[in-house]
Scaffold this motif. Structure first.
Motif, PDB file in Angstrom:
ATOM      1  N   LYS A  31      52.315  47.775  25.402  1.00  0.00           N
ATOM      2  CA  LYS A  31      51.969  46.565  26.139  1.00  0.00           C
ATOM      3  C   LYS A  31      50.462  46.541  26.347  1.00  0.00           C
ATOM      4  CE  LYS A  31      53.228  47.969  30.851  1.00  0.00           C
ATOM      5  NZ  LYS A  31      53.966  47.523  32.021  1.00  0.00           N
ATOM      6  N   PRO A  32      49.921  45.366  26.607  1.00  0.00           N
ATOM      7  CA  PRO A  32      48.474  45.281  26.817  1.00  0.00           C
ATOM      8  C   PRO A  32      48.037  46.053  28.061  1.00  0.00           C
ATOM      9  CG  PRO A  32      49.437  43.097  26.519  1.00  0.00           C
ATOM     10  CD  PRO A  32      50.568  44.063  26.663  1.00  0.00           C
ATOM     11  N   ASN A  33      46.793  46.489  28.050  1.00  0.00           N
ATOM     12  CA  ASN A  33      46.191  47.188  29.183  1.00  0.00           C
ATOM     13  C   ASN A  33      44.931  46.447  29.596  1.00  0.00           C
ATOM     14  OD1 ASN A  33      47.517  50.133  29.389  1.00  0.00           O
ATOM     15  ND2 ASN A  33      47.447  49.506  27.254  1.00  0.00           N
ATOM     16  N   LEU A  34      44.813  46.157  30.883  1.00  0.00           N
ATOM     17  CA  LEU A  34      43.582  45.583  31.406  1.00  0.00           C
ATOM     18  C   LEU A  34      42.811  46.713  32.074  1.00  0.00           C
ATOM     19  CD1 LEU A  34      41.908  42.962  31.992  1.00  0.00           C
ATOM     20  CD2 LEU A  34      42.846  43.162  34.298  1.00  0.00           C
ATOM     21  N   LEU A  35      41.676  47.072  31.477  1.00  0.00           N
ATOM     22  CA  LEU A  35      40.827  48.122  32.041  1.00  0.00           C
ATOM     23  C   LEU A  35      39.840  47.462  32.991  1.00  0.00           C
ATOM     24  CD1 LEU A  35      40.030  50.137  28.789  1.00  0.00           C
ATOM     25  CD2 LEU A  35      42.001  50.336  30.303  1.00  0.00           C
ATOM     26  N   GLU A  64      48.355  45.621  22.454  1.00  0.00           N
ATOM     27  CA  GLU A  64      49.377  46.633  22.159  1.00  0.00           C
ATOM     28  C   GLU A  64      48.971  47.577  21.041  1.00  0.00           C
ATOM     29  OE1 GLU A  64      49.900  43.336  22.098  1.00  0.00           O
ATOM     30  OE2 GLU A  64      51.423  42.875  23.578  1.00  0.00           O
ATOM     31  N   ASP A  65      48.081  47.117  20.155  1.00  0.00           N
ATOM     32  CA  ASP A  65      47.590  47.950  19.056  1.00  0.00           C
ATOM     33  C   ASP A  65      46.384  48.783  19.477  1.00  0.00           C
ATOM     34  OD1 ASP A  65      49.514  46.862  17.319  1.00  0.00           O
ATOM     35  OD2 ASP A  65      48.200  45.164  16.869  1.00  0.00           O
ATOM     36  N   GLN A  66      46.086  48.770  20.762  1.00  0.00           N
ATOM     37  CA  GLN A  66      44.962  49.491  21.367  1.00  0.00           C
ATOM     38  C   GLN A  66      43.614  49.027  20.818  1.00  0.00           C
ATOM     39  OE1 GLN A  66      46.141  53.670  21.023  1.00  0.00           O
ATOM     40  NE2 GLN A  66      47.048  53.548  23.050  1.00  0.00           N
ATOM     41  N   LYS A  67      43.522  47.715  20.591  1.00  0.00           N
ATOM     42  CA  LYS A  67      42.263  47.112  20.164  1.00  0.00           C
ATOM     43  C   LYS A  67      41.793  46.147  21.237  1.00  0.00           C
ATOM     44  CE  LYS A  67      43.022  47.752  15.287  1.00  0.00           C
ATOM     45  NZ  LYS A  67      43.014  47.177  13.970  1.00  0.00           N
ATOM     46  N   ILE A  68      40.492  46.077  21.424  1.00  0.00           N
ATOM     47  CA  ILE A  68      39.923  45.210  22.449  1.00  0.00           C
ATOM     48  C   ILE A  68      40.066  43.754  22.019  1.00  0.00           C
ATOM     49  CG2 ILE A  68      37.814  44.542  23.666  1.00  0.00           C
ATOM     50  CD1 ILE A  68      36.908  47.464  23.399  1.00  0.00           C
ATOM     51  N   SER A  69      40.709  42.959  22.882  1.00  0.00           N
ATOM     52  CA  SER A  69      40.895  41.539  22.576  1.00  0.00           C
ATOM     53  C   SER A  69      40.098  40.642  23.520  1.00  0.00           C
ATOM     54  CB  SER A  69      42.378  41.164  22.625  1.00  0.00           C
ATOM     55  OG  SER A  69      42.922  41.402  23.902  1.00  0.00           O
ATOM     56  N   SER A  70      39.537  41.215  24.587  1.00  0.00           N
ATOM     57  CA  SER A  70      38.744  40.418  25.524  1.00  0.00           C
ATOM     58  C   SER A  70      37.859  41.353  26.342  1.00  0.00           C
ATOM     59  CB  SER A  70      39.674  39.633  26.453  1.00  0.00           C
ATOM     60  OG  SER A  70      38.941  38.891  27.392  1.00  0.00           O
ATOM     61  N   SER A  71      36.688  40.841  26.699  1.00  0.00           N
ATOM     62  CA  SER A  71      35.800  41.599  27.576  1.00  0.00           C
ATOM     63  C   SER A  71      35.083  40.623  28.499  1.00  0.00           C
ATOM     64  CB  SER A  71      34.789  42.408  26.766  1.00  0.00           C
ATOM     65  OG  SER A  71      33.989  41.559  25.974  1.00  0.00           O
ATOM     66  N   VAL A  72      34.932  41.029  29.742  1.00  0.00           N
ATOM     67  CA  VAL A  72      34.281  40.196  30.746  1.00  0.00           C
ATOM     68  C   VAL A  72      33.490  41.104  31.682  1.00  0.00           C
ATOM     69  CG1 VAL A  72      34.637  38.558  32.645  1.00  0.00           C
ATOM     70  CG2 VAL A  72      36.187  38.545  30.713  1.00  0.00           C
ATOM     71  N   TYR A  73      32.352  40.587  32.089  1.00  0.00           N
ATOM     72  CA  TYR A  73      31.525  41.290  33.067  1.00  0.00           C
ATOM     73  C   TYR A  73      31.339  40.373  34.271  1.00  0.00           C
ATOM     74  CZ  TYR A  73      27.229  42.816  35.330  1.00  0.00           C
ATOM     75  OH  TYR A  73      26.300  43.191  36.263  1.00  0.00           O
ATOM     76  N   GLY A  74      31.497  40.906  35.463  1.00  0.00           N
ATOM     77  CA  GLY A  74      31.287  40.130  36.676  1.00  0.00           C
ATOM     78  C   GLY A  74      32.600  39.688  37.295  1.00  0.00           C
ATOM     79  N   TYR A  75      32.481  38.820  38.265  1.00  0.00           N
ATOM     80  CA  TYR A  75      33.652  38.337  38.998  1.00  0.00           C
ATOM     81  C   TYR A  75      34.581  37.564  38.074  1.00  0.00           C
ATOM     82  CZ  TYR A  75      36.468  36.129  42.594  1.00  0.00           C
ATOM     83  OH  TYR A  75      37.518  35.716  43.376  1.00  0.00           O
ATOM     84  N   SER A  76      35.867  37.842  38.192  1.00  0.00           N
ATOM     85  CA  SER A  76      36.873  37.083  37.462  1.00  0.00           C
ATOM     86  C   SER A  76      37.922  36.625  38.469  1.00  0.00           C
ATOM     87  CB  SER A  76      37.518  37.945  36.380  1.00  0.00           C
ATOM     88  OG  SER A  76      38.317  37.155  35.543  1.00  0.00           O
ATOM     89  N   THR A  77      38.230  35.351  38.433  1.00  0.00           N
ATOM     90  CA  THR A  77      39.201  34.790  39.364  1.00  0.00           C
ATOM     91  C   THR A  77      40.613  35.234  39.002  1.00  0.00           C
ATOM     92  OG1 THR A  77      39.536  32.812  38.030  1.00  0.00           O
ATOM     93  CG2 THR A  77      37.764  32.732  39.684  1.00  0.00           C
ATOM     94  N   TYR A  91      29.027  46.026  37.145  1.00  0.00           N
ATOM     95  CA  TYR A  91      30.382  46.005  37.720  1.00  0.00           C
ATOM     96  C   TYR A  91      30.674  44.666  38.366  1.00  0.00           C
ATOM     97  CZ  TYR A  91      29.694  50.931  37.031  1.00  0.00           C
ATOM     98  OH  TYR A  91      29.427  52.141  36.462  1.00  0.00           O
ATOM     99  N   PRO A  92      31.963  44.337  38.349  1.00  0.00           N
ATOM    100  CA  PRO A  92      33.050  44.944  37.584  1.00  0.00           C
ATOM    101  C   PRO A  92      32.968  44.557  36.116  1.00  0.00           C
ATOM    102  CG  PRO A  92      33.863  43.041  38.783  1.00  0.00           C
ATOM    103  CD  PRO A  92      32.424  43.208  39.161  1.00  0.00           C
ATOM    104  N   SER A  93      33.514  45.406  35.279  1.00  0.00           N
ATOM    105  CA  SER A  93      33.633  45.133  33.848  1.00  0.00           C
ATOM    106  C   SER A  93      35.103  45.249  33.488  1.00  0.00           C
ATOM    107  CB  SER A  93      32.820  46.135  33.029  1.00  0.00           C
ATOM    108  OG  SER A  93      31.438  45.914  33.198  1.00  0.00           O
ATOM    109  N   TYR A  94      35.568  44.296  32.704  1.00  0.00           N
ATOM    110  CA  TYR A  94      36.968  44.233  32.305  1.00  0.00           C
ATOM    111  C   TYR A  94      37.063  44.299  30.779  1.00  0.00           C
ATOM    112  CZ  TYR A  94      37.320  41.544  36.747  1.00  0.00           C
ATOM    113  OH  TYR A  94      37.236  41.096  38.030  1.00  0.00           O
ATOM    114  N   TYR A  95      38.079  45.011  30.309  1.00  0.00           N
ATOM    115  CA  TYR A  95      38.438  44.984  28.893  1.00  0.00           C
ATOM    116  C   TYR A  95      39.945  44.797  28.809  1.00  0.00           C
ATOM    117  CZ  TYR A  95      33.933  46.706  27.203  1.00  0.00           C
ATOM    118  OH  TYR A  95      32.605  46.846  26.879  1.00  0.00           O
ATOM    119  N   LEU A  96      40.377  43.855  27.989  1.00  0.00           N
ATOM    120  CA  LEU A  96      41.791  43.715  27.706  1.00  0.00           C
ATOM    121  C   LEU A  96      42.042  44.391  26.366  1.00  0.00           C
ATOM    122  CD1 LEU A  96      44.513  42.566  28.623  1.00  0.00           C
ATOM    123  CD2 LEU A  96      43.961  40.487  27.354  1.00  0.00           C
ATOM    124  N   VAL A  97      42.901  45.395  26.379  1.00  0.00           N
ATOM    125  CA  VAL A  97      43.239  46.167  25.181  1.00  0.00           C
ATOM    126  C   VAL A  97      44.675  45.792  24.801  1.00  0.00           C
ATOM    127  CG1 VAL A  97      43.478  48.495  24.228  1.00  0.00           C
ATOM    128  CG2 VAL A  97      41.692  48.023  25.931  1.00  0.00           C
TER     129      VAL A  97
END
Length: 171
Positions: free
Chosen positions: A65-69, A146-159, A138-144
């Motif tokens: 399943k996807p992982n939000l770091l 199911e194949d453990q590949k980065i599909s999204s990245s965001v820096y800063g506040y996310s609603t 910070y904060p920094s987000y990465y959505l990884v």
């Protein structure tokens, strides 16, 4: 000018202003995340073990399943404002991985967790992990995915809405 023409004019002004604000927010977001790891699916994140706040060594990523770091620093004011938005994510859809960086002590991280009433695992990150993910703020987000590949990245506040959209659409 009639009432109908006035309403049309107001609608156009509102629409124009909304588009301008959306473009500005998108431009700022792109600029802030310009040095993050690519989110085009070309970067594979290998499984690695991290020490959780409880002292256990555990795998960072959930499989199948996807992982939000979510990388944060306990002294970060934006992190304090944004970390509560993670609770809106469905744990059946996405595994939320909370990782502390740039902390001075384990107690500092524990105090942050208690203050924000976090009921999720929190990992104690390290400098090599910060470098691996090119964390510059910070904060920094990465959505990884199911194949453990980065599909999204965001820096800063996310609603909460922004996080839910990433959860739903995978980016």
């Amino acid at each position: 000018m009639s009432k109908i023409e006035n309403k049309k004019s107001n609608w156009r002004v509102w629409l124009r202003d909304t588009v301008i604000v959306a473009v500005i927010i998108s431009a700022v977001s792109l600029w802030q995340s310009r040095n993050m790891l690519s989110s085009d699916g070309s970067i594979h994140i290998p499984q690695q073990n991290l020490v959780s706040l409880t002292g256990k060594v555990e795998p960072m990523l959930a499989e199948n399943k996807p992982n939000l770091l979510y990388f944060f620093a306990p002294w970060c004011k934006i992190c304090s404002l944004s970390i509560g938005n993670l609770t809106y994510l469905n744990p059946d859809s996405v595994n939320v991985v909370v990782i502390a960086l740039d902390y001075s002590s384990r107690e500092e991280v524990e105090a942050f967790v208690i203050e924000h009433e976090l009921n999720t695992r929190v990992f104690l990150g390290h400098e090599a992990l910060k470098q691996q993910f090119k964390i510059q703020g910070y904060p920094s987000y990465y959505l990884v995915n199911e194949d453990q590949k980065i599909s999204s990245s965001v820096y800063g506040y996310s609603t909460a809405i922004g996080l839910k959209l990433r959860e739903a659409f995978g980016h």
